[in-house]
Write an enzyme that holds these catalytic residues in place. Sequence first.
Site, mmCIF file in Angstrom:
data_model
loop_
_atom_site.group_PDB
_atom_site.id
_atom_site.type_symbol
_atom_site.label_atom_id
_atom_site.label_comp_id
_atom_site.label_asym_id
_atom_site.label_seq_id
_atom_site.Cartn_x
_atom_site.Cartn_y
_atom_site.Cartn_z
ATOM 1 N N HIS A 72 -4.995 -2.023 -17.067
ATOM 2 C CA HIS A 72 -4.273 -3.264 -16.814
ATOM 3 C C HIS A 72 -5.101 -4.186 -15.922
ATOM 4 C CE1 HIS A 72 0.044 -1.580 -17.656
ATOM 5 N NE2 HIS A 72 -0.798 -1.397 -18.652
ATOM 6 N N TYR A 201 7.092 -6.069 -11.116
ATOM 7 C CA TYR A 201 7.746 -5.844 -9.822
ATOM 8 C C TYR A 201 8.782 -6.940 -9.648
ATOM 9 C CZ TYR A 201 4.114 -2.545 -8.319
ATOM 10 O OH TYR A 201 3.274 -1.462 -8.195
ATOM 11 N N PRO A 294 6.025 4.501 -2.269
ATOM 12 C CA PRO A 294 5.389 4.405 -3.585
ATOM 13 C C PRO A 294 5.181 2.988 -4.108
ATOM 14 C CG PRO A 294 7.678 5.037 -3.817
ATOM 15 C CD PRO A 294 7.392 5.051 -2.350
ATOM 16 N N LYS A 298 -0.189 4.171 -4.000
ATOM 17 C CA LYS A 298 -1.390 4.549 -3.260
ATOM 18 C C LYS A 298 -1.536 6.042 -2.970
ATOM 19 C CE LYS A 298 -2.946 0.417 -2.972
ATOM 20 N NZ LYS A 298 -4.091 0.082 -3.830
ATOM 21 N N TYR A 386 -4.397 -3.975 -4.052
ATOM 22 C CA TYR A 386 -3.722 -3.260 -5.132
ATOM 23 C C TYR A 386 -4.710 -2.498 -6.012
ATOM 24 C CZ TYR A 386 -0.040 -2.261 -8.494
ATOM 25 O OH TYR A 386 0.880 -1.633 -9.303
#
Length: 393
Positions: A72, A201, A294, A298, A386
């Site tokens: 992605h 998200y 979560p 990570k 990220y």
Amino acid sequence: METQVGIVGAGPAGLLLSHLLHLAGIDSVVLEDRSRDHVEHRIRAGVLEQGTVDLLTATGVGERLLREALVHHGILISFDGHRHRIPLSDLTGGRAITIYGQQEVVKDLISARLAAKGEIHFEVEGVRLSGLESPKPVVGYRRANRDCELQCDFVAGCDGSQGVSRQAIPAEVLKVHRRDFPFAWLGILSAVAPSTDELIYARHSRGFALHSLRSPDVSRLYIQVDPQDGLGDWPDDRVWEELRARLATDDGAWRLNEGPVLEKSIAMHRSLVVEPMQHGRLFLAGDAAHIVPPTGAKGLNLAVADVRALANGMVHWYRTGDGSLLDQYSDRCLRRVWRVQQFSSWMSTLLHRLPDEDAFQDRLARAELDWICRSEAAARSLAENYVGLPFDA
């Protein structure tokens, strides 16, 4: 028995450490209290940072990952009925995230270790550590109804937050930092094609939601729930109703694919860091040393960074007799651990509705999300964290 490095725990951290040491000609024995079938099938997070993928492929355990994983180049953030894309790769010089279940990483590592005649002892009992401040620490355990002792140069504690390794560090030495968040995640694994090509998200008045993926035919989805809730409070119909509401867009153009629920679980959100991550000849890695919420995906990636640093230090010691890298292990790892904790906590509080949140706090969060979506500098900061900072950053 004798070996050079005794490793407690056959999760990603312990297995990868054993693999990296093997490539440098260093022997190890991995001890695991669960069965091989259990560790290969326990469902965990499946978002791999760029550095994690690069390390796995460079060390020969990435063939199936490269063939089957989903790469992605962006993520989607949803709030106020609108969806905004954060172009991760464009903002980070081409770095990306890869969707590949943790259990698949474990399968690949076990296969690699067994193919190389590596020793992994499953279903051991009563693991205990002694002599950690001596040159030859000992790991005691029971296997097949026999008492065993493993003498080694170093012990790597990769046995998670409930394992014996962390407990082996004296209480007067160990400092524990912990924060419990006032929300939990209910996650489902569903046999249905994902409704999105990239992770979504969502911040919503009814609570957080996340649409993730496992494969072209399997979806992973989460909703924010009260930490006191049980699975009985959330029948499948109610879960899908909340997902539809929280992931919806105002234009009504997007539809959520629904299907059979294969697995359902509730996970608490907490942060935990122990200092130091080493004592004598014992070194903690992964969840034995730290737990992150979560939201930032990570946990596995932080464990990989730990064992990379630990393997480098051990290889340097065996080749030169110089223990300086091992002496610096805890300090070097904790710098990254706290950076990741900050990012994960920030993402968690930004995207979730807090129990005591008022309208002012809600507007502040939405204003920050709006700024991230409109400011390239703000989006770049999120993207860099990220996709994962360089290992030595």
